[in-house]
Motif scaffolding. Structure first.
Motif, PDB file in Angstrom:
ATOM      1  N   VAL A 161     -26.166   9.895 -18.705  1.00 40.60           N
ATOM      2  CA  VAL A 161     -25.922  11.400 -19.133  1.00 40.60           C
ATOM      3  C   VAL A 161     -26.753  11.902 -18.787  1.00 40.60           C
ATOM      4  CG1 VAL A 161     -24.915  12.364 -20.860  1.00 40.60           C
ATOM      5  CG2 VAL A 161     -24.589  10.096 -21.365  1.00 40.60           C
ATOM      6  N   HIS A 162     -25.965  13.247 -17.846  1.00 42.55           N
ATOM      7  CA  HIS A 162     -27.143  13.782 -17.486  1.00 42.55           C
ATOM      8  C   HIS A 162     -26.740  14.915 -17.229  1.00 42.55           C
ATOM      9  CE1 HIS A 162     -28.762  11.819 -14.059  1.00 42.55           C
ATOM     10  NE2 HIS A 162     -27.244  10.840 -14.181  1.00 42.55           N
ATOM     11  N   LEU A 163     -27.315  15.691 -17.795  1.00 43.82           N
ATOM     12  CA  LEU A 163     -27.710  17.593 -18.222  1.00 43.82           C
ATOM     13  C   LEU A 163     -26.763  18.665 -17.388  1.00 43.82           C
ATOM     14  CD1 LEU A 163     -31.174  18.485 -19.942  1.00 43.82           C
ATOM     15  CD2 LEU A 163     -28.738  18.045 -20.643  1.00 43.82           C
ATOM     16  N   ARG A 188     -30.138  12.318  -7.944  1.00 43.25           N
ATOM     17  CA  ARG A 188     -30.796  13.498  -7.709  1.00 43.25           C
ATOM     18  C   ARG A 188     -30.853  14.716  -7.912  1.00 43.25           C
ATOM     19  NH1 ARG A 188     -33.996  12.460  -2.111  1.00 43.25           N
ATOM     20  NH2 ARG A 188     -34.181  14.567  -2.635  1.00 43.25           N
ATOM     21  N   TRP A 189     -28.655  15.261  -7.268  1.00 43.44           N
ATOM     22  CA  TRP A 189     -28.298  16.630  -7.265  1.00 43.44           C
ATOM     23  C   TRP A 189     -27.230  16.470  -8.954  1.00 43.44           C
ATOM     24  CZ3 TRP A 189     -26.964  13.380  -2.947  1.00 43.44           C
ATOM     25  CH2 TRP A 189     -28.510  14.013  -1.742  1.00 43.44           C
ATOM     26  N   VAL A 202     -23.508  17.772 -16.386  1.00 38.64           N
ATOM     27  CA  VAL A 202     -22.408  17.283 -15.399  1.00 38.64           C
ATOM     28  C   VAL A 202     -20.918  17.811 -16.644  1.00 38.64           C
ATOM     29  CG1 VAL A 202     -21.750  15.270 -14.701  1.00 38.64           C
ATOM     30  CG2 VAL A 202     -23.868  15.997 -14.531  1.00 38.64           C
ATOM     31  N   PRO A 203     -20.405  18.422 -16.691  1.00 36.97           N
ATOM     32  CA  PRO A 203     -19.171  18.535 -17.190  1.00 36.97           C
ATOM     33  C   PRO A 203     -18.627  17.257 -17.981  1.00 36.97           C
ATOM     34  CG  PRO A 203     -18.530  19.885 -15.404  1.00 36.97           C
ATOM     35  CD  PRO A 203     -19.681  18.929 -14.866  1.00 36.97           C
ATOM     36  N   VAL A 204     -18.214  17.293 -19.023  1.00 36.92           N
ATOM     37  CA  VAL A 204     -17.670  15.823 -19.616  1.00 36.92           C
ATOM     38  C   VAL A 204     -16.473  15.718 -18.849  1.00 36.92           C
ATOM     39  CG1 VAL A 204     -16.761  14.649 -21.639  1.00 36.92           C
ATOM     40  CG2 VAL A 204     -18.974  16.104 -21.406  1.00 36.92           C
ATOM     41  N   LYS A 205     -16.443  14.382 -17.576  1.00 38.45           N
ATOM     42  CA  LYS A 205     -15.139  13.802 -17.364  1.00 38.45           C
ATOM     43  C   LYS A 205     -13.791  13.926 -18.654  1.00 38.45           C
ATOM     44  CE  LYS A 205     -13.423  12.918 -13.208  1.00 38.45           C
ATOM     45  NZ  LYS A 205     -13.309  12.184 -11.847  1.00 38.45           N
ATOM     46  N   PHE A 206     -12.906  14.083 -18.497  1.00 38.29           N
ATOM     47  CA  PHE A 206     -11.628  13.910 -19.958  1.00 38.29           C
ATOM     48  C   PHE A 206     -10.668  13.432 -19.041  1.00 38.29           C
ATOM     49  CE2 PHE A 206     -10.408  13.351 -23.568  1.00 38.29           C
ATOM     50  CZ  PHE A 206     -10.386  11.874 -24.542  1.00 38.29           C
ATOM     51  N   PRO A 207      -9.581  12.171 -19.434  1.00 32.86           N
ATOM     52  CA  PRO A 207     -10.061  11.809 -19.665  1.00 32.86           C
ATOM     53  C   PRO A 207     -11.236  10.545 -19.403  1.00 32.86           C
ATOM     54  CG  PRO A 207      -8.066  11.276 -19.023  1.00 32.86           C
ATOM     55  CD  PRO A 207      -8.444  12.311 -18.445  1.00 32.86           C
ATOM     56  N   ASP A 208     -11.893   9.821 -20.078  1.00 33.80           N
ATOM     57  CA  ASP A 208     -12.563   8.912 -19.671  1.00 33.80           C
ATOM     58  C   ASP A 208     -12.208   7.664 -19.154  1.00 33.80           C
ATOM     59  OD1 ASP A 208     -12.495   7.942 -21.718  1.00 33.80           O
ATOM     60  OD2 ASP A 208     -15.392   7.591 -22.253  1.00 33.80           O
ATOM     61  N   GLY A 209     -12.055   6.662 -18.177  1.00 32.34           N
ATOM     62  CA  GLY A 209     -12.010   5.428 -17.547  1.00 32.34           C
ATOM     63  C   GLY A 209     -11.958   4.196 -18.799  1.00 32.34           C
ATOM     64  N   TRP A 210     -11.989   4.474 -20.377  1.00 32.51           N
ATOM     65  CA  TRP A 210     -12.232   3.495 -20.761  1.00 32.51           C
ATOM     66  C   TRP A 210     -10.805   4.296 -21.848  1.00 32.51           C
ATOM     67  CZ3 TRP A 210     -11.689   3.980 -26.230  1.00 32.51           C
ATOM     68  CH2 TRP A 210     -11.854   2.407 -26.815  1.00 32.51           C
ATOM     69  N   GLU A 211     -10.915   5.819 -21.365  1.00 36.75           N
ATOM     70  CA  GLU A 211      -9.283   5.963 -22.625  1.00 36.75           C
ATOM     71  C   GLU A 211      -8.610   5.461 -21.406  1.00 36.75           C
ATOM     72  OE1 GLU A 211     -10.481   7.648 -25.457  1.00 36.75           O
ATOM     73  OE2 GLU A 211      -7.649   7.636 -25.212  1.00 36.75           O
ATOM     74  N   ALA A 212      -8.499   5.896 -20.619  1.00 37.46           N
ATOM     75  CA  ALA A 212      -7.699   6.113 -19.580  1.00 37.46           C
ATOM     76  C   ALA A 212      -7.208   4.566 -19.469  1.00 37.46           C
ATOM     77  CB  ALA A 212      -7.500   6.536 -17.812  1.00 37.46           C
ATOM     78  N   HIS A 213      -7.430   3.186 -19.320  1.00 35.20           N
ATOM     79  CA  HIS A 213      -7.283   2.408 -19.797  1.00 35.20           C
ATOM     80  C   HIS A 213      -6.544   1.554 -20.657  1.00 35.20           C
ATOM     81  CE1 HIS A 213      -9.076   0.613 -15.606  1.00 35.20           C
ATOM     82  NE2 HIS A 213      -9.618   0.932 -15.823  1.00 35.20           N
ATOM     83  N   GLN A 214      -7.148   2.037 -21.608  1.00 39.06           N
ATOM     84  CA  GLN A 214      -6.437   1.702 -23.174  1.00 39.06           C
ATOM     85  C   GLN A 214      -5.008   1.911 -24.018  1.00 39.06           C
ATOM     86  OE1 GLN A 214      -7.847  -0.701 -24.742  1.00 39.06           O
ATOM     87  NE2 GLN A 214      -9.791  -0.630 -25.420  1.00 39.06           N
ATOM     88  N   ALA A 215      -5.038   3.089 -22.902  1.00 38.20           N
ATOM     89  CA  ALA A 215      -3.128   4.095 -22.755  1.00 38.20           C
ATOM     90  C   ALA A 215      -2.474   3.200 -22.405  1.00 38.20           C
ATOM     91  CB  ALA A 215      -3.698   5.750 -22.555  1.00 38.20           C
ATOM     92  N   VAL A 216      -2.826   3.208 -20.845  1.00 44.66           N
ATOM     93  CA  VAL A 216      -2.263   2.444 -20.056  1.00 44.66           C
ATOM     94  C   VAL A 216      -1.458   1.059 -20.662  1.00 44.66           C
ATOM     95  CG1 VAL A 216      -1.801   1.406 -17.859  1.00 44.66           C
ATOM     96  CG2 VAL A 216      -2.857   3.727 -18.122  1.00 44.66           C
ATOM     97  N   LEU A 217      -2.982   0.453 -20.903  1.00 48.52           N
ATOM     98  CA  LEU A 217      -2.652  -1.433 -21.629  1.00 48.52           C
ATOM     99  C   LEU A 217      -1.806  -1.195 -22.905  1.00 48.52           C
ATOM    100  CD1 LEU A 217      -6.357  -2.320 -20.523  1.00 48.52           C
ATOM    101  CD2 LEU A 217      -4.253  -3.729 -19.807  1.00 48.52           C
ATOM    102  N   ALA A 218      -2.490  -0.199 -23.328  1.00 47.19           N
ATOM    103  CA  ALA A 218      -1.460  -0.125 -24.787  1.00 47.19           C
ATOM    104  C   ALA A 218      -0.064   0.418 -24.753  1.00 47.19           C
ATOM    105  CB  ALA A 218      -2.003   1.430 -25.746  1.00 47.19           C
ATOM    106  N   HIS A 219       0.491   0.501 -23.764  1.00 50.35           N
ATOM    107  CA  HIS A 219       1.793   1.339 -22.631  1.00 50.35           C
ATOM    108  C   HIS A 219       2.242  -0.191 -22.257  1.00 50.35           C
ATOM    109  CE1 HIS A 219       4.956   3.310 -21.702  1.00 50.35           C
ATOM    110  NE2 HIS A 219       4.976   2.408 -20.468  1.00 50.35           N
ATOM    111  N   LEU A 220       1.692  -0.961 -21.673  1.00 48.19           N
ATOM    112  CA  LEU A 220       1.902  -1.740 -20.477  1.00 48.19           C
ATOM    113  C   LEU A 220       2.614  -3.087 -21.412  1.00 48.19           C
ATOM    114  CD1 LEU A 220       0.038  -1.542 -17.466  1.00 48.19           C
ATOM    115  CD2 LEU A 220       2.538  -1.580 -17.461  1.00 48.19           C
ATOM    116  N   GLY A 221       1.459  -3.213 -22.969  1.00 48.37           N
ATOM    117  CA  GLY A 221       1.610  -4.384 -24.143  1.00 48.37           C
ATOM    118  C   GLY A 221       3.145  -4.381 -24.066  1.00 48.37           C
TER     119      GLY A 221
END
Lengths: 472, 507
Positions: A441-443, A201-202, A445-464
């Protein structure tokens, strides 16, 4: 890696000087300091508390938990309160009724066994006797009587872990320093504060009470100066680039130590008694010792949260690590230091996972009782030599906002000084690709970047590149 | 979804019939609820199209906006709705009871009843919120005057939908699908449960299909998918109805302009069509209420309804005294207060449900936040002698087969003695079981030895849970709105009714 160790220390000190200048310059009502994991945030708080107290006006320090308050009191007393420390400051520790001073606080409160008597503990501001620095939790500050201003008001306020403080919590204490100057210190990459109800609501409101204290202050005061600590003294050179790339892509930092400064050695696996089937476990440990990272990958499978195999793998890794008598080397311990059980942590996303790992550890032997097993929320701010992480998305069918949250993964991957081993089911990149983003998506609200998807992919790419496949 | 709810869904799927998730009814049902089935016109945020509304299941009032794109007609609709809703509100304001003064509050009068609005689904609450927002800033004077009841209705709809509906444990505004889904698990997805007909089909499959057909839940739910027999419960209409029926009827009215008889016939055709779309939902709604009414009332029902009555009394008085409409955006202080209020209500509701209903408590056992077992040993004489006067601190050992994940020092409580909050001293594994050692520190009387019956006896079965030990502290004091500090943007501007309220482009 830029510059020598001395140059890096000088650069870090320059930030502290710049923050001090902004605070004392009185041109701003507040100053924000963003700190990556292990960048000397506490050192900055302790140092600035001393410098602000030098002005002769009272300083209030706000931390989020009693544990953090006690840590700060201890460090403040050791730095500024102890005889011969130069400043000889008095420190007050406000506490709830029923608080029993922990050992690290009690040794500064005077008496026959104390190191010094710089700390006073009391439940009310009036009973502290006007110390130079007063420390309490945000919850305690919110319940202290509002002092008469200007006489009793606080000229200086330092808010530690401000990114973990909720906006409504700040609103409750801000009147105490509203006429003074405030320093907000915190790590923007860690877990956001949470509310037990849906705050949609906020969403988009500049005073969303479920948002973090720093977010609300910045929304209303966009011109406040923001400083950044440039070096992580905790994260090794193997970890800082990945953590920075995945979680702090726009606010770069580096490891404070050079690659050759840190090392972890594991005596040969054959010399240690233990179950003969520990091949992949030993491989993962060796790889982590050598490169700082290992991904211990179990076969792909959808499992319940307390995936027995993954839980057991975490416990076996920890047991094997301790029993192989690993040791770590850094400039503080050139001769090496054993990785004892208390220097190892296992992190998970959920409490029942942590409980399962704890139970599995107990089955492996009483010598592992000192291994810390906890959720990301509770591991925040702590430091270990080796961290074993049960990946939040391991075995899941869905990638919910909770499990994708960047802060959760960031906390888990940034607790270690030497090596981090991630335990996971195979197939997480596929899960991330298959699972659509369903959060509204709310008007405003600043876009949070990196989002979880991006961060997880970056970590997994490295751990690979650090994968060890578990035996079937 | 808790693990227990997931299990219940699997069981429901296997049995072909909904499975109870609760043993008692955790919402209050008023003797005469006002049932409200709104539908909005597609394509605009708050354009009412029609509603069935009333307190008598055999005689609903049908309200229709003949030309839903005509803004004047929308406010005529809202004025009609206002008469019904405000009449329902007024009927609850008859008798009052005296509430004795407390330390923080002087003596006051509380209404003995409160209004209750029941809508089919959460979308209905959202529709109320939007209608409330479009109505509460309107004025009976000025360039676009409306019926003076419209802004009052707007405030009430906002109170129902925005203030009370999200508050856990409040029953003045209920979305039936949510309430039913909290009491029964079906074998279909949570998304399918949002269709009132499909949800009821799993709970009472016999009511669907021909009499005596003996349908299973999935068979009945398949029937409930027929949009002609069980149309969408709103607030959105079926797009096929929009294009196939509604647009033709609206066009017919336009064609009939000037011809009074044809216009009347066209309007009547529209009303009949809309009644046909809404009546099935109306009937289902009352069936759902019957099902809920058949459940025994929860132990805390009266307590929670008293809170609702108190809040209603406060709000109704504020409206009488001419309080300004709820602002479009809450100020920093108001938002923080609301958050504290909502969190406290949620915590209280969780605790009350766990106390009232063993099925709710069981869900906590699955997650390790509660454990049940048998008391195996008791040291009732144990005392803490460190202080000046020795205090009774009995210890209790309880053997449980549950996985205990709670930490040392955690406070727990059990339904038999909810005010006693022992803390966990240790958890020892014994084979597959755990033995939990508890230390009792309160609710044992004031004497040197614990009162009789205040300490569990060996052999007793107990279930201890953290949720039951939740204690409620008043939230920390917040500054007055006019003292809002610089961190939160300083004091908010005062509300003044402005012409801009009329001109919002979403009207």
């Amino acid at each position: 890696m830029t510059g020598s160790s001395a140059e890096r220390s000088a650069a870090a000190r320059a930030v502290i000087d710049a923050v001090t200048a902004d605070l004392l310059g009185a041109g701003h009502r507040g100053v924000i300091v963003d700190s990556p994991p292990g960048a000397g945030k506490s050192t900055l708080v302790v140092e600035l508390a001393g410098r602000l107290a030098d002005t002769g006006e009272p300083v209030m320090v706000v931390a989020q938990t009693n544990e953090q308050v006690d840590d700060l009191v201890d460090r403040l007393a050791a730095a500024h309160g102890a005889p011969g420390s130069g400043r000889g400051l008095t420190i007050g520790r406000l506490s709830a009724s029923g608080y029993v001073p922990t050992q690290r606080v009690a040794r500064h409160t005077g008496g026959p066994h104390a190191a010094d008597d710089s700390v006073t503990v009391a439940g009310k501001v009036a009973d502290l006797g006007a110390p130079a620095v007063t420390v309490a939790t945000a919850a305690k500050w919110a319940r202290t009587a509002q002092p008469e201003r200007p006489a009793g008001g606080w000229r200086w306020a330092i808010l530690d872990e401000a990114y973990q403080m909720r906006s409504d919590g700040l609103l409750a204490i801000a009147p105490r320093f509203a006429d003074g100057t405030a320093l907000f210190v915190g790590d923007p990459g860690q877990l956001d504060p949470f509310a037990t109800i849906d705050g949609e609501r906020w969403a988009g409101s500049p005073w969303d009470p479920t948002d973090s204290a720093v977010a609300v202050v910045r929304a209303h005061n966009p011109r406040l100066p923001v400083h950044r600590l440039p070096y992580s003294w905790r994260l090794p050179a193997t970890a800082a680039p990945l953590v920075c790339r995945a979680f702090y892509p726009f606010t770069p930092f580096e490891a404070g130590s050079a690659p050759q400064d840190r090392a972890m050695k594991l005596p040969g696996a054959a010399t240690v008694a233990g179950p003969a089937d520990s091949g992949p476990i030993d491989q993962a440990l060796d790889l982590a010792a050598e490169t700082g990272w290992a991904l211990y990958e179990l076969p792909a499978r959808h499992t319940v949260r307390t995936d027995t195999e993954a839980v057991d793998a975490c416990a076996r890794l920890a047991a094997r690590l301790v029993r192989r008598e690993a040791s770590v080397f850094d400039p503080g311990y050139p001769g090496g230091r054993p990785v004892t059980a208390d220097r190892v942590a296992i992190g998970a996303a959920h409490r029942d996972q942590a409980a399962g790992i704890r139970a599995a550890l107990d089955r492996h032997g009483a010598d592992l009782a000192a291994v810390t097993v906890d959720t990301a929320n509770r591991l925040q701010g702590r430091e270990y030599d080796v961290c074993i992480v049960l990946h939040p998305l391991s075995g899941r069918r869905d990638a919910t906002a909770f499990h994708l949250e960047t802060g959760r993964l960031c906390v888990l991957l940034s607790r270690h000084r030497h090596a981090c081993i991630v335990v996971s089911r195979a197939g997480i990149p596929e899960l991330l690709d298959a699972h659509p983003h369903t959060e509204p998506v709310h008007l405003g609200v600043p876009v949070k970047f990196p989002d979880g998807w991006e961060a997880h992919q970056a970590v997994l790419a490295h751990l690979g590149g650090h994968r060890v496949t578990a035996a079937r | 979804m808790s693990a227990l709810a997931a299990l219940a869904r699997v069981e429901a799927f296997e049995a072909g019939r909904a499975v109870p998730l609760a043993t008692v009814r955790h919402v209050h049902l008023s003797a005469r609820p006002l049932v409200f089935v709104p539908v909005l016109m597609a394509g605009e945020a708050a354009a009412p199209l029609a509603a069935l509304v009333g307190t008598d299941r055999t005689d609903p009032r049908l309200l229709v906006v003949d030309q839903p794109r005509d803004r004047d007609q929308r406010f005529v609709f809202l004025a009609e709705l206002a008469r019904i809703v405000l009449d329902h509100v007024a009927q609850c304001r008859g008798e009052t009871e005296l509430v004795e003064a407390t330390r923080n509050h002087e003596q006051w009068e509380r209404h003995l009843d409160a209004p209750q609005l029941v809508v089919p689904n959460p979308g209905g609450i959202e529709a109320m919120r939007l209608l409330g927002r479009s109505a509460r800033f309107r004025s009976a004077q000025g360039p676009y005057p409306v019926d003076p009841l419209v802004p009052v209705l707007g405030r009430y709809l906002t109170w129902f939908a925005q203030d009370r509906a999200p508050t856990a444990g409040s029953s003045v505004c209920l979305a039936l699908t949510e309430v039913l889904a909290a009491h029964w698990a079906t074998g279909q997805s949570a998304l399918e449960d949002q269709h009132l007909a499909a949800l009821l089909a799993w709970i009472v499959p016999d009511r669907f299909g021909p009499a005596g057909a003996g349908l299973t839940g999935p068979q009945a739910a398949a029937l409930a998918e027929d949009p002609d027999r069980w149309p969408s419960a709103g607030p959105a209409t079926d797009p096929e109805f929009d294009t196939g029926v509604l647009s033709a009827l609206i066009a017919a009215q336009q064609r009939a302009e000037g011809d009074a008889d044809a216009a009347h016939a066209a309007r009547r055709a529209l009303r009949e069509a809309l009644r046909g779309r809404l009546q099935p939902t109306w009937d289902l709604l009352w069936q759902g209420l019957d099902l809920l009414r058949a459940l025994p009332e929860a132990g805390h029902d009266e307590h929670r309804w008293r809170v609702d009555r108190g809040r209603f009394t406060d709000f109704a008085r504020a409206v009488d005294e001419g309080a300004p409409p709820q602002p479009r955006r809450e100020s920093a202080v108001a938002a923080a207060r609301r958050l504290a209020d909502l969190e406290a209500a949620q915590e209280a509701y969780d605790k009350q449900r766990a106390l009232d209903d063993p099925l709710m408590l069981a869900a906590y056992r699955v997650t390790g936040e509660a454990f049940a077992g048998t008391v195996v040993a008791v040291d009732a004489e144990r005392r803490d002698t460190s202080g000046r006067t020795p205090k009774p601190r009995p210890r209790v050992w309880l053997r449980t087969a549950d996985q205990v994940v709670l930490r040392q020092g955690t406070k727990v409580a059990c339904p038999q003695r909810p005010n006693q909050r022992p803390s966990i001293v240790s958890v020892t594994r014994q084979g597959a079981d755990c033995v939990v050692e508890l230390e009792l520190s309160n609710d044992m009387g004031r004497k040197a030895v614990p009162d009789e019956g205040s300490v569990p006896e060996p052999g007793e079965s107990r279930c201890y849970a953290t949720v039951l030990a939740a204690e409620f502290f008043p939230p920390p004091p917040l500054p007055d709105p006019e003292q809002t500090p610089w961190t939160h943007g300083g004091p908010p501007a005062q509300y003044t009714p402005a012409g801009a309220d009329h001109d919002e482009d979403w009207h």
